[in-house]
Design a protein around this motif. Structure first.
Motif, mmCIF file in Angstrom:
data_model
loop_
_atom_site.group_PDB
_atom_site.id
_atom_site.type_symbol
_atom_site.label_atom_id
_atom_site.label_comp_id
_atom_site.label_asym_id
_atom_site.label_seq_id
_atom_site.Cartn_x
_atom_site.Cartn_y
_atom_site.Cartn_z
ATOM 1 N N PRO A 18 0.931 -1.229 -0.086
ATOM 2 C CA PRO A 18 -0.113 -0.033 0.117
ATOM 3 C C PRO A 18 0.779 1.308 -0.189
ATOM 4 O O PRO A 18 1.904 1.176 0.445
ATOM 5 C CB PRO A 18 -0.754 -0.326 1.278
ATOM 6 N N ARG A 19 0.213 2.073 -0.640
ATOM 7 C CA ARG A 19 0.940 3.457 -0.729
ATOM 8 C C ARG A 19 0.358 4.336 0.398
ATOM 9 O O ARG A 19 -0.679 5.047 0.107
ATOM 10 C CB ARG A 19 0.967 4.113 -2.162
ATOM 11 N N GLY A 20 1.070 4.490 1.453
ATOM 12 C CA GLY A 20 0.469 5.331 2.651
ATOM 13 C C GLY A 20 1.128 6.775 2.552
ATOM 14 O O GLY A 20 2.309 6.897 1.824
ATOM 15 N N THR A 21 0.515 7.736 3.346
ATOM 16 C CA THR A 21 1.265 8.980 3.377
ATOM 17 C C THR A 21 1.826 9.219 4.721
ATOM 18 O O THR A 21 2.577 10.415 4.801
ATOM 19 C CB THR A 21 0.154 10.057 3.151
ATOM 20 N N ALA A 22 1.800 8.433 5.757
ATOM 21 C CA ALA A 22 2.270 8.473 6.881
ATOM 22 C C ALA A 22 2.603 7.407 7.676
ATOM 23 O O ALA A 22 1.958 6.196 7.443
ATOM 24 C CB ALA A 22 1.519 9.325 8.010
ATOM 25 N N ILE A 23 3.404 7.141 8.305
ATOM 26 C CA ILE A 23 3.947 6.072 9.426
ATOM 27 C C ILE A 23 4.064 6.665 10.758
ATOM 28 O O ILE A 23 4.377 7.647 10.851
ATOM 29 C CB ILE A 23 5.142 5.218 9.009
ATOM 30 N N HIS A 24 3.951 5.936 11.803
ATOM 31 C CA HIS A 24 3.863 6.248 13.160
ATOM 32 C C HIS A 24 4.861 5.378 13.922
ATOM 33 O O HIS A 24 4.648 4.231 14.009
ATOM 34 C CB HIS A 24 2.292 6.114 13.916
ATOM 35 N N VAL A 25 5.836 6.079 14.297
ATOM 36 C CA VAL A 25 6.985 5.605 15.061
ATOM 37 C C VAL A 25 7.421 6.265 16.173
ATOM 38 O O VAL A 25 7.042 7.576 16.151
ATOM 39 C CB VAL A 25 7.920 5.189 14.096
ATOM 40 N N HIS A 26 8.204 5.957 16.944
ATOM 41 C CA HIS A 26 9.079 6.851 18.261
ATOM 42 C C HIS A 26 9.808 7.983 17.656
ATOM 43 O O HIS A 26 10.291 7.885 16.554
ATOM 44 C CB HIS A 26 9.824 5.847 18.901
ATOM 45 N N ASP A 27 9.614 9.180 18.104
ATOM 46 C CA ASP A 27 10.356 10.327 17.845
ATOM 47 C C ASP A 27 11.961 9.894 17.422
ATOM 48 O O ASP A 27 12.182 10.636 16.288
ATOM 49 C CB ASP A 27 10.090 11.371 18.936
ATOM 50 N N THR A 28 12.651 9.162 18.078
ATOM 51 C CA THR A 28 13.990 9.018 17.786
ATOM 52 C C THR A 28 13.947 8.333 16.410
ATOM 53 O O THR A 28 14.949 8.620 15.804
ATOM 54 C CB THR A 28 14.536 7.963 19.144
ATOM 55 N N LEU A 29 13.102 7.025 16.301
ATOM 56 C CA LEU A 29 13.417 6.395 14.945
ATOM 57 C C LEU A 29 12.729 7.611 13.828
ATOM 58 O O LEU A 29 13.470 7.297 12.720
ATOM 59 C CB LEU A 29 12.235 5.318 15.035
ATOM 60 N N GLY A 30 11.978 8.271 14.059
ATOM 61 C CA GLY A 30 11.424 9.241 13.289
ATOM 62 C C GLY A 30 12.630 10.206 12.812
ATOM 63 O O GLY A 30 12.696 10.278 11.383
ATOM 64 N N ALA A 31 13.391 10.772 13.695
ATOM 65 C CA ALA A 31 14.213 11.415 13.359
ATOM 66 C C ALA A 31 15.377 10.920 12.551
ATOM 67 O O ALA A 31 16.135 11.396 11.544
ATOM 68 C CB ALA A 31 14.820 12.018 14.579
ATOM 69 N N ARG A 32 15.732 9.495 12.868
ATOM 70 C CA ARG A 32 16.723 8.648 12.068
ATOM 71 C C ARG A 32 16.368 8.359 10.357
ATOM 72 O O ARG A 32 16.899 8.534 9.640
ATOM 73 C CB ARG A 32 16.994 7.369 12.787
ATOM 74 N N LEU A 33 14.848 8.320 10.570
ATOM 75 C CA LEU A 33 14.255 8.071 9.109
ATOM 76 C C LEU A 33 14.369 9.388 8.289
ATOM 77 O O LEU A 33 14.601 9.034 7.126
ATOM 78 C CB LEU A 33 12.712 7.680 9.260
ATOM 79 N N ARG A 34 13.989 10.391 8.909
ATOM 80 C CA ARG A 34 14.258 11.669 8.238
ATOM 81 C C ARG A 34 15.422 11.984 7.776
ATOM 82 O O ARG A 34 15.762 12.199 6.628
ATOM 83 C CB ARG A 34 13.478 12.682 9.079
ATOM 84 N N ALA A 35 16.558 11.717 8.768
ATOM 85 C CA ALA A 35 17.833 11.774 8.340
ATOM 86 C C ALA A 35 18.407 11.114 7.035
ATOM 87 O O ALA A 35 19.194 11.380 6.364
ATOM 88 C CB ALA A 35 18.806 11.644 9.445
ATOM 89 N N ALA A 36 17.957 9.757 7.176
ATOM 90 C CA ALA A 36 18.251 8.676 6.203
ATOM 91 C C ALA A 36 17.514 9.166 4.691
ATOM 92 O O ALA A 36 17.679 8.400 3.856
ATOM 93 C CB ALA A 36 18.245 7.538 6.487
ATOM 94 N N LYS A 37 16.574 9.883 4.951
ATOM 95 C CA LYS A 37 15.643 10.189 3.713
ATOM 96 C C LYS A 37 15.080 9.087 3.071
ATOM 97 O O LYS A 37 14.852 8.824 2.113
ATOM 98 C CB LYS A 37 16.418 10.808 2.667
ATOM 99 N N VAL A 38 14.568 8.310 4.060
ATOM 100 C CA VAL A 38 13.779 6.937 3.709
ATOM 101 C C VAL A 38 12.450 7.106 2.888
ATOM 102 O O VAL A 38 12.178 6.509 2.087
ATOM 103 C CB VAL A 38 13.600 6.084 5.090
#
Length: 97
Positions: A67-87
């Motif tokens: 599925p193509r979602g527009t959001a995922i919900h994760v812990h703040d720390t993991l969210g920061a890592r995913l944004r930094a990695a440009k996942v």
């Protein structure tokens, strides 16, 4: 075998082997912290077009549609890592530079 059955079996086997290896590695490093030295040269450059990196699926060749979602919900720390990695970015070419 269905795609999901194959994926579950592969994941189970991988996690079991990885856990055993990580436990052994952790015990060795804990006993002697100098036993594992991480050099910058250990990180190899990969070619994303290399066919060895391709996965052709399990069983009957049916592809599981994701599925193509527009959001995922994760812990703040993991969210920061995913944004930094440009996942979640559509252009991931920086991963291969």
């Amino acid at each position: 075998m269905t795609t999901i059955d194959g994926l579950l079996d592969s994941t189970h086997d991988f996690v079991r082997a990885l856990t055993a290896a990580a436990t052994s590695c952790w015990a060795a490093r804990r006993a002697d912290p100098g036993v594992i030295v991480q050099h910058g040269r250990q990180w190899q450059t990969t070619d994303p077009t290399d066919s060895r990196l391709s996965f052709h699926g399990y069983g009957n060749g049916k592809v599981l549609k994701q599925p193509r979602g527009t959001a995922i919900h994760v812990h703040d720390t993991l969210g920061a890592r995913l944004r930094a990695a440009k996942v979640m970015e559509p252009d991931r070419t920086e991963w291969f530079t």
